[in-house]
Scaffold this motif. Structure first.
Motif: not given
Length: 83
Positions: A14-37, A47-52
């Motif tokens: 269960e925890l391994t699955e949760k860990r994978e979900q969290l890593l995927q969430r962080l990856d998605a956030i990093k990709k969103d930040f990488a898109n720029g303005l 976008q700046l409000e969303n960044a916060d």
């Protein structure tokens, strides 16, 4: 109360699955930040409000990931003791 090996294995899964979900969430956030303005100023403001919000979600997710990782380490230690 000590847990059986089977219970520990289930919790580890269960925890391994949760860990994978969290890593995927962080990856998605990093990709969103990488898109720029965007070029549009109004869209930039949104976008700046969303960044916060994304920064806070990232912080909370990292905290949760750390707790899950620590729990998995404890489970692995307990499983090693039982074998």
């Amino acid at each position: 109360m000590t847990q059986t090996t089977q219970q520990l294995q289930q919790k580890k899964k269960e925890l391994t699955e949760k860990r994978e979900q969290l890593l995927q969430r962080l990856d998605a956030i990093k990709k969103d930040f990488a898109n720029g303005l965007p070029a549009d100023f109004e869209e930039q403001a949104v976008q700046l409000e969303n960044a916060d919000v994304l920064a806070e979600i990232s912080r909370v997710t990292n905290d949760e990931l750390q707790k899950v990782t620590q729990a998995l380490e404890r489970i692995n230690q307990e499983l090693a003791r039982k074998s």
